[in-house]
Scaffold this motif. Sequence first.
Motif, short mmCIF file in Angstrom:
data_model
loop_
_atom_site.label_atom_id
_atom_site.label_comp_id
_atom_site.label_asym_id
_atom_site.label_seq_id
_atom_site.Cartn_x
_atom_site.Cartn_y
_atom_site.Cartn_z
N LEU A 60 0.85 -1.19 0.00
CA LEU A 60 0.00 0.00 0.00
C LEU A 60 0.88 1.24 0.00
O LEU A 60 1.77 1.39 0.85
N GLN A 61 0.67 2.12 -0.95
CA GLN A 61 1.45 3.35 -1.07
C GLN A 61 0.85 4.41 -0.16
O GLN A 61 -0.31 4.79 -0.32
N THR A 62 1.62 4.88 0.80
CA THR A 62 1.16 5.90 1.74
C THR A 62 2.11 7.10 1.70
O THR A 62 3.24 7.00 1.23
N GLY A 63 1.62 8.22 2.20
CA GLY A 63 2.45 9.41 2.29
C GLY A 63 2.73 10.07 0.95
O GLY A 63 3.73 10.75 0.78
N LYS A 64 1.84 9.89 0.00
CA LYS A 64 2.06 10.42 -1.36
C LYS A 64 1.21 11.65 -1.67
O LYS A 64 1.15 12.09 -2.80
N TYR A 112 -8.88 2.98 -2.88
CA TYR A 112 -7.61 3.36 -2.27
C TYR A 112 -7.84 3.99 -0.90
O TYR A 112 -7.18 3.64 0.08
N LEU A 113 -8.80 4.92 -0.82
CA LEU A 113 -9.08 5.57 0.46
C LEU A 113 -9.56 4.57 1.50
O LEU A 113 -9.19 4.65 2.68
N GLN A 114 -10.33 3.59 1.09
CA GLN A 114 -10.79 2.54 2.02
C GLN A 114 -9.63 1.69 2.51
O GLN A 114 -9.57 1.33 3.68
N ARG A 115 -8.70 1.37 1.60
CA ARG A 115 -7.53 0.57 2.01
C ARG A 115 -6.65 1.35 2.98
O ARG A 115 -6.10 0.78 3.93
N LEU A 116 -6.51 2.67 2.75
CA LEU A 116 -5.76 3.49 3.70
C LEU A 116 -6.41 3.46 5.08
O LEU A 116 -5.73 3.28 6.10
N GLU A 117 -7.72 3.64 5.10
CA GLU A 117 -8.45 3.64 6.36
C GLU A 117 -8.30 2.30 7.08
O GLU A 117 -8.05 2.25 8.29
N ALA A 118 -8.44 1.21 6.34
CA ALA A 118 -8.31 -0.13 6.93
C ALA A 118 -6.91 -0.35 7.51
O ALA A 118 -6.75 -1.08 8.48
N ARG A 123 -4.80 10.05 6.01
CA ARG A 123 -4.33 10.80 4.84
C ARG A 123 -4.35 12.29 5.13
O ARG A 123 -5.31 12.81 5.69
N LYS A 124 -3.27 12.97 4.75
CA LYS A 124 -3.18 14.42 4.91
C LYS A 124 -3.54 15.08 3.59
O LYS A 124 -3.30 14.52 2.52
N GLU A 125 -4.11 16.26 3.65
CA GLU A 125 -4.40 17.00 2.43
C GLU A 125 -3.08 17.46 1.83
O GLU A 125 -2.18 17.85 2.55
N PRO A 126 -2.97 17.43 0.50
CA PRO A 126 -1.73 17.88 -0.13
C PRO A 126 -1.49 19.36 0.11
O PRO A 126 -2.44 20.13 0.27
#
Length: 129
Positions: A60-64, A112-118, A123-126
């Motif tokens: 999972l790609q995070t922090g992007k 993608y947002l669901q996988r981040l939450e799980a 997630r931070k706003e850009p």
Amino acid sequence: MRLSVKPCNAQPTEIKLHQVSNILEISFDDGSVFKLPGEYLRVYTQSAEAVGHAPGQEILQTGKEAVTIKQIKPIGNYAICPVFSDGHDTGIYTWDFLYKLGAEYQTLWADYLQRLEAAGYQRKEPLQN
């Protein structure tokens, strides 16, 4: 996440990189026009870094959120390779893959947002320039 891509036979007629908004706009010969955010393209890269070398190895790609597209390199007459501000420059985006990302944007982004939450990632706003 490795995505299954079916041939669509649509060819791009124009590719624009909007650097201020960090949007890749791609128009196809069937009349479709897609506006794909840099973060979205970055997290859906099909490079081994993200999808691994076999099913089940996906990362999972995070922090992007703040990653931008710095440059677009053509790959023959079938794809592009975006160069991202985080140094990632090995993802090849074929016309069929870009078409899929555009046509299925709402579904794929929600997934993608669901996988981040799980995964417990907030997630931070850009950053806005």
